[in-house]
Every structure is written in structure tokens, then in C-alpha cells.
Design an enzyme around this catalytic site. Structure first.
Site, PDB file in Angstrom:
ATOM      1  N   SER A 259     -83.957  44.904 -56.115  1.00 14.52           N
ATOM      2  CA  SER A 259     -82.643  45.016 -56.757  1.00 14.52           C
ATOM      3  C   SER A 259     -82.188  46.406 -57.173  1.00 14.52           C
ATOM      4  CB  SER A 259     -82.576  44.107 -57.967  1.00 14.52           C
ATOM      5  OG  SER A 259     -82.359  42.792 -57.544  1.00 14.52           O
TER       6      SER A 259
ATOM      7  N   SER B  90     -79.749  42.766 -57.138  1.00 17.02           N
ATOM      8  CA  SER B  90     -78.911  42.252 -58.205  1.00 17.02           C
ATOM      9  C   SER B  90     -78.210  43.334 -59.025  1.00 17.02           C
ATOM     10  CB  SER B  90     -79.769  41.416 -59.150  1.00 17.02           C
ATOM     11  OG  SER B  90     -80.724  42.243 -59.811  1.00 17.02           O
TER      12      SER B  90
ATOM     13  N   LYS C 188     -77.321  48.566 -66.896  1.00 20.28           N
ATOM     14  CA  LYS C 188     -77.341  47.197 -66.361  1.00 20.28           C
ATOM     15  C   LYS C 188     -77.378  46.208 -67.525  1.00 20.28           C
ATOM     16  CE  LYS C 188     -79.712  44.227 -62.981  1.00 20.28           C
ATOM     17  NZ  LYS C 188     -80.836  44.049 -62.050  1.00 20.28           N
TER      18      LYS C 188
HETATM   19  N1  GLN Z   1     -83.007  39.495 -54.178  1.00 21.23           N
HETATM   20  C1  GLN Z   1     -84.251  39.190 -54.803  1.00 21.23           C
HETATM   21  C2  GLN Z   1     -84.129  37.898 -55.571  1.00 21.23           C
HETATM   22  O1  GLN Z   1     -83.076  37.341 -55.575  1.00 21.23           O
HETATM   23  C3  GLN Z   1     -84.666  40.316 -55.707  1.00 21.23           C
HETATM   24  C4  GLN Z   1     -83.883  40.386 -56.954  1.00 21.23           C
HETATM   25  C5  GLN Z   1     -84.339  41.458 -57.871  1.00 21.23           C
HETATM   26  O2  GLN Z   1     -84.994  42.408 -57.457  1.00 21.23           O
HETATM   27  N2  GLN Z   1     -83.992  41.303 -59.141  1.00 21.23           N
HETATM   28  O3  GLN Z   1     -85.066  37.444 -56.177  1.00 21.23           O
END
Ligand code: GLN
Length: 484
Positions: A175, A151, A76
Site C-alpha cells: 500500500s 490503500s 494517512k
Molecule cells: N492490497 C493489499 C490488500 O488489500 C495490501 C493493502 C495494504 O498494503 N494495506 O490487502
């Protein structure tokens, strides 16, 4: 060959059935043929990968290889990689070449794993659909009109499409687990403090954890073993003996006590997803587990609590991106104020700005007690709910996400509906617990994930449950059409 699991590849490499260089070339070839459709990669590091593969082959020949030596993986783009662009999905860091390796990067490279490239993600990991990336959205390999989740969408889609056997992600509110569910693969978010955050670009420091994606729980166990461990460079890293997550995989599930929170099966849950989860629970019963209803009464506070804590911490973490020290700098600034304002205004996307504004407001003098302090109190209640539940059950199960993958653009103008796709995952981060998502079936021809939550440092129990389930089901072996 691209259908082989990490463990199968590892056996083949050790036996000399094929070399890492061959496998790496094949992976790079698949990425160049297929990733045009999906947009999983921000950078492909072909030359570096081939060098690493040749070094891995030498190590295998010399007889000092481990299970990850020679295995291609996708990383990532939130993890710093020395000498390689580390963008975090943002225009702000589009020109940033990391001067050092994150601890996770270093550990994987030391294990001999071969990095193929850096994967696409929501900007600064803020999102649930991969649509906030500066590099454009990732497409879901099961249906390219759909989002892969976020994400860590690039990392999840790359494993689902069999571009790589394994990849890394991070999970602040879901995410790893939500994209794993939406792409039909396995992913785990470990206990907070288990995987070092050093060199992992910070979003919300008290919630962020790195973890792996793979097709199987067994592969995830091997990857997690390499990524986890105490790191003195991360003050929130927990000092405890290293776990071998593979040792307990074969334990029978006889007597496993599963709790089903009634709050996870109510309004908002798509009926097709609910049916798949119920069928998965039947499998666990056949494996000897018992299932009982439990309650996590403060569940409804998790999304509101998270959307105070996460923006507050991000507004502080992202203050370092000022056009002076890192990344993007606006052209011809009039003065210092103009340099800050335009660099941040031009470098960040809309969702990141929204979070910085919310977080700055919540932390401002006069509002701190009403918002941040309150959210921290809510967080404690959520943790206590889980602690109470774990008095009676070993693991908690439910759906990972309330729906299957949704259409690209469907929620782009409605942040609250987007935020609700993490309704089942977010409480776990607020409590700091480990949880994983495993492929459990399909609804509307799209994958559904089963969410398995454990008590602190019980990753082994989650992986054991996932592995045993995968011995009697084949959802994790399904491949999206066009990527066979
Ligand atoms: N979807 C959540 C957010 O936008 C979690 C994102 C994540 O886990 N990085 O904050």
C-alpha cells in the site's frame, strides 16, 4: 513553489526566503482549489496547520529548527491524531476523534512538520485502488478515469498532484509502493519493526509498516529519518541505533549487485511496464551496477499465503469495533447481540466484511492447521528464498506492479484480479524486508514504478540506489497535466 522538494523548501525556510506560514497557506489554497477533482483528503486541518506553521516560524527564527520544521505534509487517516478525526476510511470510525497521537504523528509534529490534513484510503487499508473508502475513491492525477492505487491512494495522489511535498502511508502488502508506482512518485516501506505501529490502526499486525511518500528518494530519506526509531510502546519495534538515511545517498553505485527474479518477469506482466523496467536497469548498469538473474521459487505462494495471514489477523484486530467501545453504533438495538450485529453490519463495507469472514474461517478450530499454520510455513519459505538471494546480490529489482493504473471500477467486482496487483509487493511484507518504488518512466501515458528490495535494515542502500538513479533521470520531476 509547489514544485519544490522538501529539501529545497527546507533550505528556503532556513534562509528566510519564505515563511512556513506562507507555504502552508499556499498549500491549503492548492488543496481547496484542486482537491475537488481528486478527493485526496478526508479532513483538512487548516487552523491547526496555520498554528503549527507559526510555531515552526518562531522555531526557525530561534535557530533550533530541523530539516522538517515548517514543512507541510499530508497524513494517512490511519494514524491517530489527537483531537482530529481519524476515520481509517471507514463509516465505522467516521465519528472517531482520536484521544492520543500515534508515535509517527508525534515524531513528525515534534520535528516541526505541519500537518495539512488526513488523507483518503481504502477502508482499514484493505484494497489496491482506493475504491473501498467510505469517502469515495481518489482519482489518479495523471488520468482521472484511473485509480491512484491503494490503500494509501490519497497520500500518493496528493504528492503526485503537488498538493503537498511529502506524505505518510502504510504498507501491509504493497500500500505504499503500489500507489507510489501508479502515481509516479517515490515511496518506501521500511523493515518490519523500524517504524512504530503505536497508534497506527491495525490491519494485519505482523505485516503493517508505516513509511513516507515524496517525489525524490532524498526527501523520502529525510522523512523516514523522522518517522523511524525504537518505541517502547510497540512490542514489535526493533531496538537499534537510529539511522541517518541521508548520509549514504551520494555513494557511487559502482559494483552494486542487482538481482532480477525470473519469476517477476513472466506471465501477467504488462509488456509496456516490462520495457520501462528494462530501460531502468540499463541506467543502473551505466551507473556501474551489475545485473544477474536470480530465482525466488516460492513467489507463486505469496498472494495465497498473504490472503490467509492478512484476513486472519484483521478478523482478530477488527473485533474491537463492536459498537460499544469505538465509533459507529447502530440505532435502537433490541439487545446486546443486535447491537454487535447491526453496528458491525452497518459500519463495515463489503471488502472488510469479506476479509473478516475469511479470517474467522481460517482461524476456526479444525481449520487452523490447514490454513493459518500452513500460511506461516509458506511465509518462512518465502523469507528463505530472499535470504538465499541476498547471499549473491545487494538489491533485488523488478516492476512494482504488473500494470499501470487501471480504470476506476475495472476490478471492483473481481477481488482476485485486484489482489494480483500486489503480486510483486506482498512477498516483501511476508518476509518483513524493506522495499521502495521509484518512478521509472511511462507506459500508455501512465507512470511505471521500479521496485527495489533490500535486505533487513538496508533502507540506506535502497535510498542510495534511488537517489543515484534520480541524478541521471528526470521521471520523478514529471508533473501531471493540470497540476503544473
Ligand atoms: N492490497 C493489499 C490488500 O488489500 C495490501 C493493502 C495494504 O498494503 N494495506 O490487502
Amino acid at each position: 513553489m509547489h514544485q519544490k522538494s522538501l529539501v529545497e523548501l527546507s533550505v528556503g525556510l532556513q534562509k528566510g526566503a519564505f515563511s512556513s506560514e506562507e507555504r502552508t497557506r499556499a498549500c491549503l489554497d492548492r488543496v481547496s482549489r484542486l482537491d475537488g477533482q481528486l478527493n485526496c483528503f478526508i479532513s483538512v486541518t487548516g487552523e491547526l496547520a496555520l498554528d503549527a506553521a507559526r510555531a515552526a516560524d518562531a522555531r526557525i527564527r530561534a535557530g533550533n529548527a530541523g530539516p522538517l520544521t515548517g514543512i507541510p505534509f499530508a497524513h494517512k487517516d490511519i494514524f491517530c491524531t489527537r483531537g482530529v478525526k481519524t476515520s481509517c476510511g471507514s463509516k465505522m470510525l467516521d465519528n472517531f476523534i482520536a484521544p492520543y497521537d500515534a508515535t509517527v504523528t508525534r515524531k513528525l509534529l515534534d520535528a516541526g512538520a505541519v500537518m495539512i490534513g488526513k488523507t483518503n484510503m481504502d477502508e482499514f487499508a484493505m484494497g489496491s485502488s482506493n475504491e473501498t473508502s467510505f469517502y469515495g475513491p481518489v482519482k489518479n492525477p495523471w488520468n482521472q478515469a484511473m485509480v491512484p492505487g491503494g490503500s494509501s491512494g490519497g497520500s500518493a495522489a496528493a504528492v503526485a498532484a503537488r498538493l503537498v511535498p511529502v506524505s505518510t502511508g502504510t504498507d501491509t502488502g504493497g500500500s505504499i509502493r503500489q500507489p507510489a508506482a501508479l502515481c509516479g512518485i517515490t515511496g518506501i516501506k521500511p523493515t518490519y519493526g523500524c517504524v512504530s505501529r503505536y497508534g497506527m490502526i491495525a490491519f494485519a499486525s505482523s505485516l503493517d509498516q508505516g513509511g513516507p511518500f515524496a517525489r525524490t528518494a532524498e526527501d523520502v530519506a529525510v522523512m523516514l529519518g523522522a518517522m523511524a526509531g525504537f518505541d517502547e510502546r510497540d512490542s514489535t519495534s526493533v531496538e537499534r541505533p537510529d539511522d541517518d538515511y541521508t548520509v549514504g545517498l551520494d555513494k557511487p553505485l559502482q559494483g552494486l549487485r542487482i538481482g532480477l527474479p525470473k519469476e517477476y518477469f513472466g506471465e501477467g506482466l504488462d509488456a509496456g511496464v516490462g520495457t520501462v523496467v528494462e530501460a531502468a536497469l540499463e541506467e543502473f548498469k551505466k551507473l556501474g551496477a551489475t545485473v544477474k538473474e536470480i530465482s525466488l521459487p516460492n513467489t507463486h505462494l505469496s498472494v495465497p499465503g498473504y490472503y490467509v495471514v492478512a484476513p486472519a489477523e484483521c478478523s482478530s484486530n477488527l473485533s474491537r469495533f463492536d459498537g460499544v467501545r469505538f465509533g459507529y453504533r447502530a440505532e435502537n438495538p433490541k439487545d446486546l447481540e443486535d447491537l454487535y450485529t447491526r453496528s458491525r453490519g452497518e459500519g463495515f463495507g463489503a471488502e472488510v466484511k469479506r476479509r473478516i469472514l475469511i479470517g474467522t474461517y481460517a482461524l476456526s478450530a479444525g481449520y487452523y492447521d490447514a490454513y493459518y499454520l500452513k500460511a506461516q510455513q509458506v511465509r518462512r519459505l518465502i523469507r528463505e528464498d530472499f535470504m538465499q538471494a541476498f547471499e549473491d546480490v545487494d538489491v533485488i529489482m523488478g516492476p512494482t506492479a504488473p500494470t499501470v493504473a487501471f480504470e476506476l471500477g475495472a476490478k471492483a467486482d473481481d477481488p482476485v484480479s485486484m489482489y494480483l496487483s500486489d503480486i510483486y509487493t506482498i512477498a516483501v511484507n511476508l518476509a518483513g524486508l524493506p522495499a521502495m518504488s521509484i518512478p521509472a518512466g511511462f507506459a500508455d501515458n501512465l507512470p511505471v514504478g521500479l521496485h527495489v528490495i533490500g535486505n533487513y535494515f538496508k533502507e540506506g542502500r535502497l535510498l542510495n540506489a534511488g537517489h543515484q538513479y534520480q541524478q541521471v533521470t528526470d521521471w520523478h520531476t514529471r508533473i501531471p497535466e493540470g497540476f503544473e
